[in-house]
Write a protein that holds these residues in place. Structure first.
Motif, PDB file in Angstrom:
ATOM      1  N   GLN A   1       0.850  -1.263  -0.099  1.00  0.00           N
ATOM      2  CA  GLN A   1      -0.113   0.195   0.097  1.00  0.00           C
ATOM      3  C   GLN A   1       0.983   1.352  -0.032  1.00  0.00           C
ATOM      4  O   GLN A   1       0.625   2.216  -0.729  1.00  0.00           O
ATOM      5  N   ARG A   2       1.845   1.171   0.760  1.00  0.00           N
ATOM      6  CA  ARG A   2       2.775   2.472   0.825  1.00  0.00           C
ATOM      7  C   ARG A   2       3.539   2.599  -0.647  1.00  0.00           C
ATOM      8  O   ARG A   2       3.774   3.674  -0.930  1.00  0.00           O
ATOM      9  N   ASN A   3       4.034   1.640  -1.305  1.00  0.00           N
ATOM     10  CA  ASN A   3       5.102   1.678  -2.309  1.00  0.00           C
ATOM     11  C   ASN A   3       4.098   1.651  -3.665  1.00  0.00           C
ATOM     12  O   ASN A   3       4.818   1.863  -4.717  1.00  0.00           O
ATOM     13  N   ASN A   4       2.961   1.363  -3.699  1.00  0.00           N
ATOM     14  CA  ASN A   4       2.263   1.113  -4.812  1.00  0.00           C
ATOM     15  C   ASN A   4       0.837   2.063  -4.687  1.00  0.00           C
ATOM     16  O   ASN A   4      -0.587   1.492  -4.899  1.00  0.00           O
ATOM     17  N   PRO A   5       0.511   3.358  -4.452  1.00  0.00           N
ATOM     18  CA  PRO A   5      -0.703   3.784  -4.414  1.00  0.00           C
ATOM     19  C   PRO A   5      -1.707   4.095  -5.383  1.00  0.00           C
ATOM     20  O   PRO A   5      -2.614   3.797  -5.484  1.00  0.00           O
ATOM     21  N   GLU A   6      -0.946   3.966  -6.670  1.00  0.00           N
ATOM     22  CA  GLU A   6      -1.803   4.019  -8.160  1.00  0.00           C
ATOM     23  C   GLU A   6      -2.213   2.500  -8.006  1.00  0.00           C
ATOM     24  O   GLU A   6      -3.563   2.387  -8.374  1.00  0.00           O
ATOM     25  N   GLU A   7      -1.730   1.485  -7.886  1.00  0.00           N
ATOM     26  CA  GLU A   7      -2.342   0.248  -7.878  1.00  0.00           C
ATOM     27  C   GLU A   7      -3.428   0.014  -6.692  1.00  0.00           C
ATOM     28  O   GLU A   7      -4.402  -0.703  -7.025  1.00  0.00           O
TER      29      GLU A   7
END
Length: 249
Positions: free
Chosen positions: A43-49
């Motif tokens: 969740q922290r590293n892939n906000p767009e996903e």
């Protein structure tokens, strides 16, 4: 995610686990903790996903992201598989990677089972929906039910006669039912359509609330079609230079 991002995330999960854990021993609790950390890192590293997943259309179909890895059954299954290979394991980066690889495989297998059951029921309820017929044809082809796949394709093709994917798939079904000359015609048509439309696949149209967000599609390419044409050539050669010689003798 790209391999670079995966490697970075695995390292981050492992380092976070090492800071939080009382022990580096591989236990059932360690698997659960690694999943919790993995969820935080993703969740922290892939906000767009994350946003894409949260905003995916609501559907009555099974959803890949309904999967719940942080339950006892899943964690125990992963723990048992890894522990069966080697006892007295310690948590390391390779083990963290294996946990997520096994989880991804199990999640996909379970989703696929639910998806296949759903599709085999729903496409019969909507015989005029060409998208459902296309998705059903992909499944039926993979299961070797070529006649049933052809029936579904014949319902899907009239509204998608510019689809290279459907045209190629019909050629494959015809080849597997012995209709070699007709299969060759569909393969050549698929090559033409790929050049013309760049592999246009059927699109969802009539029943969006019923369509799966993660369908199992059939993808084609010029190389794949040409490979299938070469298979037909080999079949022709086998017939004319093999069986015909036997008959003549």
């Amino acid at each position: 995610m790209r391999n670079l991002n995966i490697d970075k995330s695995i390292t981050e999960i492992f380092e976070t686990f090492r800071k939080r854990a009382f022990s580096m021993n591989f236990t059932l609790e360690a698997v659960y903790e690694i999943f919790e950390i993995g969820n935080e890192v993703f969740q922290r590293n892939n906000p767009e996903e994350v946003e894409k997943i949260q905003n995916r259309p609501k559907t009555e179909a099974p959803d890949l992201f309904e999967d719940e890895p942080m339950n006892f059954e899943r964690t125990f299954k992963i723990y048992s598989q890894l522990n069966a290979r080697e006892t007295n394991l310690d948590v390391n980066k390779q083990l963290v990677r294996q946990i997520f690889e096994i989880n991804s495989r199990i999640a996909w297998e379970e989703y696929r089972t639910r998806y296949l059951e759903y599709m085999m029921n729903i496409y019969r309820e909507y015989p005029d929906d060409d998208y459902f017929n296309y998705l059903a044809a992909v499944i039926l082809f993979e299961e070797g039910r070529y006649e049933d796949a052809l029936s579904a394709l014949n319902l899907a093709l009239p509204a998608n006669n510019s689809s290279a994917a459907l045209t190629h798939l019909k050629g494959l079904c015809l080849m597997n039912t012995g209709e070699f000359n007709l299969a060759r015609t569909y393969f050549y048509n698929a090559l033409y359509l790929i050049d013309l439309t760049n592999d246009v696949s059927p699109k969802p149209k009539k029943n969006p609330s019923l369509y799966p967000n993660y369908p199992i599609n059939f993808h084609t390419s010029s190389e794949q079609v040409r490979n299938d044409l070469r298979k037909l050539d080999r079949i022709d050669n086998l017939f004319y230079y093999g069986y015909m010689q036997i008959l003549e003798s």
